[in-house]
Design a protein around this motif. Structure first.
Motif, PDB file in Angstrom:
ATOM      1  N   GLU A 309      25.697  38.846  43.297  1.00 53.66           N
ATOM      2  CA  GLU A 309      26.903  39.679  43.295  1.00 53.66           C
ATOM      3  C   GLU A 309      28.133  38.896  43.739  1.00 53.66           C
ATOM      4  OE1 GLU A 309      26.476  43.347  45.474  1.00 53.66           O
ATOM      5  OE2 GLU A 309      24.358  43.507  44.915  1.00 53.66           O
ATOM      6  N   GLY A 310      27.931  37.692  44.237  1.00 46.81           N
ATOM      7  CA  GLY A 310      29.049  36.892  44.714  1.00 46.81           C
ATOM      8  C   GLY A 310      29.870  36.321  43.577  1.00 46.81           C
ATOM      9  N   LEU A 311      31.190  36.330  43.736  1.00 42.45           N
ATOM     10  CA  LEU A 311      32.067  35.719  42.752  1.00 42.45           C
ATOM     11  C   LEU A 311      31.987  34.195  42.884  1.00 42.45           C
ATOM     12  CD1 LEU A 311      35.246  37.982  43.173  1.00 42.45           C
ATOM     13  CD2 LEU A 311      33.493  38.136  41.392  1.00 42.45           C
ATOM     14  N   PRO A 312      32.272  33.458  41.811  1.00 46.37           N
ATOM     15  CA  PRO A 312      32.234  31.987  41.886  1.00 46.37           C
ATOM     16  C   PRO A 312      33.463  31.442  42.597  1.00 46.37           C
ATOM     17  CG  PRO A 312      32.871  32.685  39.688  1.00 46.37           C
ATOM     18  CD  PRO A 312      32.533  33.946  40.439  1.00 46.37           C
ATOM     19  N   LEU A 313      33.513  31.662  43.903  1.00 38.19           N
ATOM     20  CA  LEU A 313      34.647  31.263  44.725  1.00 38.19           C
ATOM     21  C   LEU A 313      34.143  30.482  45.934  1.00 38.19           C
ATOM     22  CD1 LEU A 313      36.523  34.688  44.720  1.00 38.19           C
ATOM     23  CD2 LEU A 313      37.090  32.695  43.322  1.00 38.19           C
ATOM     24  N   THR A 314      34.960  29.552  46.417  1.00 38.39           N
ATOM     25  CA  THR A 314      34.553  28.711  47.545  1.00 38.39           C
ATOM     26  C   THR A 314      34.114  29.511  48.773  1.00 38.39           C
ATOM     27  OG1 THR A 314      35.914  26.873  46.788  1.00 38.39           O
ATOM     28  CG2 THR A 314      35.333  26.891  49.107  1.00 38.39           C
ATOM     29  N   SER A 344      40.314  37.382  45.523  1.00 40.58           N
ATOM     30  CA  SER A 344      40.516  36.203  44.683  1.00 40.58           C
ATOM     31  C   SER A 344      42.001  36.072  44.372  1.00 40.58           C
ATOM     32  CB  SER A 344      39.704  36.303  43.384  1.00 40.58           C
ATOM     33  OG  SER A 344      40.080  37.443  42.647  1.00 40.58           O
ATOM     34  N   VAL A 345      42.424  34.847  44.074  1.00 37.26           N
ATOM     35  CA  VAL A 345      43.844  34.589  43.831  1.00 37.26           C
ATOM     36  C   VAL A 345      44.004  33.579  42.715  1.00 37.26           C
ATOM     37  CG1 VAL A 345      43.872  32.849  45.665  1.00 37.26           C
ATOM     38  CG2 VAL A 345      46.026  33.846  44.907  1.00 37.26           C
ATOM     39  N   VAL A 346      45.040  33.765  41.908  1.00 39.88           N
ATOM     40  CA  VAL A 346      45.432  32.813  40.879  1.00 39.88           C
ATOM     41  C   VAL A 346      46.698  32.131  41.378  1.00 39.88           C
ATOM     42  CG1 VAL A 346      46.038  32.471  38.456  1.00 39.88           C
ATOM     43  CG2 VAL A 346      44.499  34.334  39.100  1.00 39.88           C
ATOM     44  N   PHE A 347      46.631  30.820  41.590  1.00 42.68           N
ATOM     45  CA  PHE A 347      47.748  30.096  42.187  1.00 42.68           C
ATOM     46  C   PHE A 347      48.760  29.669  41.128  1.00 42.68           C
ATOM     47  CE2 PHE A 347      44.554  29.583  45.561  1.00 42.68           C
ATOM     48  CZ  PHE A 347      45.311  30.035  46.636  1.00 42.68           C
ATOM     49  N   SER A 349      52.942  30.878  39.912  1.00 46.39           N
ATOM     50  CA  SER A 349      54.133  31.303  40.650  1.00 46.39           C
ATOM     51  C   SER A 349      54.878  32.311  39.797  1.00 46.39           C
ATOM     52  CB  SER A 349      55.035  30.112  40.966  1.00 46.39           C
ATOM     53  OG  SER A 349      56.127  30.516  41.754  1.00 46.39           O
ATOM     54  N   PRO A 350      54.888  33.601  40.177  1.00 43.52           N
ATOM     55  CA  PRO A 350      54.263  34.147  41.373  1.00 43.52           C
ATOM     56  C   PRO A 350      52.732  34.139  41.267  1.00 43.52           C
ATOM     57  CG  PRO A 350      55.084  35.918  39.992  1.00 43.52           C
ATOM     58  CD  PRO A 350      55.557  34.641  39.360  1.00 43.52           C
ATOM     59  N   GLN A 351      52.094  34.380  42.400  1.00 39.95           N
ATOM     60  CA  GLN A 351      50.640  34.426  42.453  1.00 39.95           C
ATOM     61  C   GLN A 351      50.120  35.811  42.040  1.00 39.95           C
ATOM     62  OE1 GLN A 351      49.751  33.541  46.533  1.00 39.95           O
ATOM     63  NE2 GLN A 351      50.571  31.465  46.438  1.00 39.95           N
ATOM     64  N   LEU A 352      48.898  35.820  41.525  1.00 35.89           N
ATOM     65  CA  LEU A 352      48.153  37.070  41.325  1.00 35.89           C
ATOM     66  C   LEU A 352      47.015  37.089  42.323  1.00 35.89           C
ATOM     67  CD1 LEU A 352      47.630  37.619  37.486  1.00 35.89           C
ATOM     68  CD2 LEU A 352      49.590  38.206  38.883  1.00 35.89           C
ATOM     69  N   ALA A 353      46.728  38.274  42.858  1.00 36.33           N
ATOM     70  CA  ALA A 353      45.586  38.380  43.773  1.00 36.33           C
ATOM     71  C   ALA A 353      44.951  39.746  43.618  1.00 36.33           C
ATOM     72  CB  ALA A 353      46.016  38.159  45.218  1.00 36.33           C
ATOM     73  N   SER A 354      43.652  39.798  43.880  1.00 37.53           N
ATOM     74  CA  SER A 354      42.899  41.029  43.662  1.00 37.53           C
ATOM     75  C   SER A 354      41.743  41.108  44.637  1.00 37.53           C
ATOM     76  CB  SER A 354      42.364  41.044  42.220  1.00 37.53           C
ATOM     77  OG  SER A 354      41.566  42.174  41.972  1.00 37.53           O
ATOM     78  N   VAL A 355      41.409  42.327  45.048  1.00 37.59           N
ATOM     79  CA  VAL A 355      40.203  42.568  45.831  1.00 37.59           C
ATOM     80  C   VAL A 355      39.701  43.966  45.506  1.00 37.59           C
ATOM     81  CG1 VAL A 355      41.390  43.493  47.885  1.00 37.59           C
ATOM     82  CG2 VAL A 355      39.146  42.416  48.133  1.00 37.59           C
ATOM     83  N   PRO A 411      55.039  36.159  45.246  1.00 40.11           N
ATOM     84  CA  PRO A 411      54.947  34.756  45.645  1.00 40.11           C
ATOM     85  C   PRO A 411      53.908  34.494  46.727  1.00 40.11           C
ATOM     86  CG  PRO A 411      57.241  35.419  45.467  1.00 40.11           C
ATOM     87  CD  PRO A 411      56.418  36.665  45.345  1.00 40.11           C
ATOM     88  N   GLN A 412      53.561  35.525  47.509  1.00 39.81           N
ATOM     89  CA  GLN A 412      52.586  35.371  48.588  1.00 39.81           C
ATOM     90  C   GLN A 412      51.401  36.322  48.418  1.00 39.81           C
ATOM     91  OE1 GLN A 412      52.546  33.080  50.987  1.00 39.81           O
ATOM     92  NE2 GLN A 412      54.388  32.157  50.129  1.00 39.81           N
ATOM     93  N   ALA A 413      51.030  36.589  47.173  1.00 37.85           N
ATOM     94  CA  ALA A 413      49.926  37.518  46.916  1.00 37.85           C
ATOM     95  C   ALA A 413      48.623  37.049  47.553  1.00 37.85           C
ATOM     96  CB  ALA A 413      49.740  37.699  45.412  1.00 37.85           C
TER      97      ALA A 413
END
Length: 456
Positions: A309-314, A344-347, A349-355, A411-413
């Motif tokens: 169930e884990g996302l492929p994230l560090t 998770s975040v897409v770096f 500009s501006p940033q996208l982030a989701s949870v 910008p700081q998502a």
């Protein structure tokens, strides 16, 4: 010479693999670890960390561009070559430092991808070894498109090591990696074209926050070709040409460099898993709630390569090994893995982030929801830096007022989403957030305003 035997054999030296190997060695187990790439894994060597170093310049350029005529008279000059030299200070020492740490613990190291010979036997560096337990933590690798000329395309790690920037690039694939690198290049003056099979980029994010990002990209003169599957890459005299099928049409685009950013897949095809009776899917090594393989119970998998169930994230590559370590060391307090909210975040500009959940997912799970969606917010934090693309979408459980999902463009998502992850983990309600005090004027303080119309 006899067959070497180990208590634990770890395949992969990234965050997940290192964590397991070190913990088992410190507990007195005889441990070996193997990798067919430089030790340390993707993130510090050829992923997140070097990317973030290079990103710094593009963020500065983007900020300066937005403030032209509002204090910035002349755009800053930059040196890609100097930036690359700076990046190397973060990256070059990683492999040797990783090996030194493992060696101190008496861990045997192999520099090759092992292959299963049977359920507990591996072949590596021409040697046959036995292992009571095998942990697979090989991560992901780029998906190789099955089209003519694909070997002419570069990969994300090639971008990170470019000695100089070309005048034009084409990215095949508009997911995380493609969008991040495309924005970086475009912000530094490269003419960018993006080709994707879907109708929009970043399909795993809410459309409400992706649409404004497309506008931000188009302001940088990025061209998008959607609903188009790349079918061929050719080398011309000066440029490369990509042909893509869009419905009944063939679309063509030319650039000095082509990048394959069509996605990443589990790095498992060199392991001969069938011989080890290790079951797997397209998403990776099959695992149960203890991250144990169901068909070979002596095998565990953690990090990006596990079909969990884990996302492929560090961060998940640090989280999942705890369950594997507890199993291998027979921790009496060991429980099956339970996943926290995964931001998770897409770096860009501006940033996208989701949870949390998307709106469709919340509805599919039967929740009665309250959805709040706003874009182009002209609040102080955005206004002071002339940021036009600021917005959010929140999904809240109507019965409990708890947050089910949060989706942000700002910008700081990436920092803002951490507050939502904390709120969801702590089961805070929207009233709890409204009643909190945050420093002003900060992006975190804006979260209160999303649930309290009296605050802006």
């Amino acid at each position: 010479m006899g067959i070497e035997a180990y208590d634990v054999f770890v395949i992969g030296t990234g965050t997940a693999g290192k964590s397991v190997a070190k913990a088992c060695a410190e507990a007195g187990k005889k441990v070996a670890i193997a990798d067919n790439r430089e030790f340390g894994g993707t993130c510090p060597n050829r992923g997140c960390d070097p990317k973030k170093v290079l990103l710094g310049i593009s963020e500065i350029m983007d900020s300066a561009r937005k403030m032209q005529g509002k204090g910035i008279i002349k755009m800053p000059e930059f040196s890609w070559e100097d930036l690359q030299a700076y990046k190397k200070k973060f990256v070059d020492a990683i492999p040797a430092a990783t090996e030194k740490d493992l060696q101190k613990l008496g861990i045997t190291m192999y520099h090759q991808s092992p292959m299963f010979l049977d359920e507990n036997t591996l072949s590596v560096e021409g040697k046959t070894v036995k292992a009571k337990k095998v942990v697979i933590a090989t991560g992901h690798k780029p998906l190789k498109l099955n089209i003519p000329g694909i070997d002419l395309a570069l990969l994300s790690e090639d971008f990170l090591n470019l000695p100089k920037l070309p005048k034009s690039m084409i990215f095949i694939g508009a997911g995380y990696i493609g969008m991040e690198f495309a924005h970086m290049a475009a912000s530094l003056g490269v003419k960018v074209t993006m080709i994707d099979m879907a109708s929009r980029p970043l399909t795993n994010f809410e459309k409400a926050i992706v649409d404004p990002l497309i506008e931000a990209f188009e302001a940088l003169d990025v061209d998008f070709i959607f609903n188009a599957g790349a079918s061929k890459i050719e080398k011309l005299q000066k440029y490369f040409r990509v042909s893509a099928k869009q419905g009944d049409k063939i679309i063509e685009a030319k650039a000095e460099m082509i990048f394959n950013t069509a996605g990443r897949v589990p790095s498992i095809d060199e392991l001969d898993l069938e011989k080890g009776k290790v079951s797997f899917t397209k998403k990776g090594i099959s695992v149960n709630k203890y991250l144990q393989n169901p068909t070979n119970k002596n095998v565990y998998a953690c990090g990006d390569v596990s079909d969990s169930e884990g996302l492929p994230l560090t961060p998940l590559s640090s989280f999942e090994p705890k369950t594997v370590i507890a199993q291998l060391l027979k921790d009496k307090n060991n429980k099956e893995i339970s996943y926290l909210p995964q931001p998770s975040v897409v770096f860009t500009s501006p940033q996208l982030a989701s949870v949390g959940l998307l709106e469709e997912e919340a509805k599919a799970q039967g929740y009665e929801i309250v959805v709040e969606e706003k874009k182009n917010l002209n609040w102080f934090n955005a206004k002071r830096i002339n940021e036009k693309h600021y917005g959010y979408k929140t999904i809240v459980d109507k019965k409990t007022n708890r947050i089910l999902g949060a989706h942000i463009i700002s910008p700081q998502a990436g920092e803002m989403i951490n507050l939502f992850a904390m709120a969801m983990y702590s089961k805070l309600t929207t009233d709890d957030l409204k009643n909190m005090l945050f420093t002003y004027p900060t992006w975190g303080n804006d979260l209160r305003g999303w649930f309290d119309n009296s605050i802006e």
